[in-house]
Write a protein that holds these residues in place. Structure first.
Motif, short mmCIF file in Angstrom:
data_model
loop_
_atom_site.label_atom_id
_atom_site.label_comp_id
_atom_site.label_asym_id
_atom_site.label_seq_id
_atom_site.Cartn_x
_atom_site.Cartn_y
_atom_site.Cartn_z
N ALA A 8 0.78 -1.17 -0.09
CA ALA A 8 -0.06 -0.11 -0.08
C ALA A 8 0.72 1.31 0.01
CB ALA A 8 -1.06 -0.06 1.26
N ALA A 9 1.87 1.42 0.80
CA ALA A 9 3.03 2.37 0.92
C ALA A 9 3.40 2.51 -0.44
CB ALA A 9 3.77 2.30 2.02
N ARG A 10 3.76 1.63 -1.08
CA ARG A 10 4.66 1.60 -2.36
C ARG A 10 3.59 2.26 -3.45
NH1 ARG A 10 7.15 -3.01 -0.62
NH2 ARG A 10 5.65 -4.46 -1.72
N ASP A 11 2.27 1.81 -3.27
CA ASP A 11 1.26 2.18 -4.56
C ASP A 11 1.16 3.65 -4.15
OD1 ASP A 11 1.11 -0.37 -5.32
OD2 ASP A 11 -0.80 -0.91 -4.26
N ARG A 12 1.02 4.17 -3.00
CA ARG A 12 0.84 5.40 -2.56
C ARG A 12 1.95 6.18 -3.18
NH1 ARG A 12 -0.84 3.74 2.05
NH2 ARG A 12 0.96 4.08 3.14
N GLN A 13 3.07 5.98 -3.31
CA GLN A 13 4.31 6.63 -3.74
C GLN A 13 4.60 6.34 -5.26
OE1 GLN A 13 6.56 8.47 -2.13
NE2 GLN A 13 5.11 8.40 -0.36
N GLY A 14 3.57 5.57 -5.98
CA GLY A 14 3.81 5.35 -7.30
C GLY A 14 4.82 4.37 -7.64
N ILE A 15 5.40 3.59 -6.76
CA ILE A 15 6.61 2.77 -7.04
C ILE A 15 6.17 1.40 -7.35
CG2 ILE A 15 8.41 1.49 -5.63
CD1 ILE A 15 8.26 4.03 -3.80
N GLU A 16 6.36 1.10 -8.58
CA GLU A 16 5.91 -0.40 -9.27
C GLU A 16 7.30 -1.29 -9.01
OE1 GLU A 16 4.50 0.16 -13.15
OE2 GLU A 16 3.42 1.87 -12.54
N ALA A 17 7.03 -2.48 -9.12
CA ALA A 17 7.96 -3.63 -8.97
C ALA A 17 8.47 -3.68 -10.28
CB ALA A 17 7.40 -4.85 -8.25
N LEU A 18 9.95 -4.24 -10.48
CA LEU A 18 10.26 -4.70 -12.04
C LEU A 18 9.67 -6.11 -12.24
CD1 LEU A 18 14.12 -3.89 -11.29
CD2 LEU A 18 12.32 -2.68 -12.72
N PRO A 19 9.61 -6.31 -13.50
CA PRO A 19 9.09 -7.58 -13.82
C PRO A 19 9.64 -8.90 -13.09
CG PRO A 19 9.45 -6.52 -15.78
CD PRO A 19 9.93 -5.77 -14.65
N GLY A 20 8.92 -9.98 -12.50
CA GLY A 20 9.37 -11.01 -11.97
C GLY A 20 9.92 -12.21 -12.88
N SER A 21 9.72 -11.98 -14.19
CA SER A 21 10.22 -13.06 -15.00
C SER A 21 10.31 -12.37 -16.46
CB SER A 21 9.03 -14.12 -15.19
OG SER A 21 7.92 -13.67 -15.69
N LEU A 22 11.06 -13.40 -17.32
CA LEU A 22 11.22 -12.72 -18.76
C LEU A 22 9.79 -12.60 -19.31
CD1 LEU A 22 13.06 -12.01 -21.09
CD2 LEU A 22 13.22 -14.37 -21.52
N GLU A 23 8.88 -13.40 -18.98
CA GLU A 23 7.45 -13.70 -19.54
C GLU A 23 6.99 -12.01 -19.26
OE1 GLU A 23 3.38 -16.04 -20.05
OE2 GLU A 23 4.63 -16.03 -17.80
N GLU A 24 6.87 -11.68 -17.91
CA GLU A 24 6.37 -10.28 -17.34
C GLU A 24 7.16 -9.24 -18.23
OE1 GLU A 24 6.47 -9.99 -13.18
OE2 GLU A 24 5.17 -11.75 -13.02
N ALA A 25 8.29 -9.27 -18.22
CA ALA A 25 9.33 -8.17 -18.97
C ALA A 25 8.87 -8.23 -20.44
CB ALA A 25 10.64 -8.58 -18.78
#
Length: 74
Positions: A8-25
Motif C-alpha cells: 500500500a505504501a509503495r502504491d501511494r508513492q507510485g513505486i512499481e516492482a520490476l517484472p518478476g520473469s522474462l515473460e512479464e518483462a
C-alpha cells in the motif's frame, strides 16, 4: 527504505516492482509504446520474437535444481 514499505505504501508513492520473469518483462515491453517506437517496428518485432523463444526454451527445460530436488522424491 523501500524494503520496509508494504504494498500500500509503495502504491501511494507510485513505486512499481520490476517484472518478476522474462515473460512479464516481454509483456511490459509490448505495452510500452515509447520503447517500441524508439526501437522501431523491425527491431522490436525481432527482439520480442527472440525473447519469446528464449522464454519458451527456459520454461520447458528441466533445471539441475529440479532434478536434484525431485528425483529423490520420485
Amino acid at each position: 527504505n523501500i524494503f520496509a514499505m508494504d504494498q500500500a505504501a509503495r502504491d501511494r508513492q507510485g513505486i512499481e516492482a520490476l517484472p518478476g520473469s522474462l515473460e512479464e518483462a516481454i509483456r511490459a515491453l509490448e505495452a510500452d509504446q515509447l520503447i517500441l517506437d524508439t526501437l522501431g517496428s523491425h527491431v522490436a518485432e525481432h527482439y520480442i520474437a527472440g525473447k519469446k523463444a528464449e522464454w519458451d526454451e527456459y520454461r520447458t527445460r528441466v533445471s539441475s535444481w529440479e532434478r536434484d530436488k525431485y528425483m529423490i522424491n520420485y
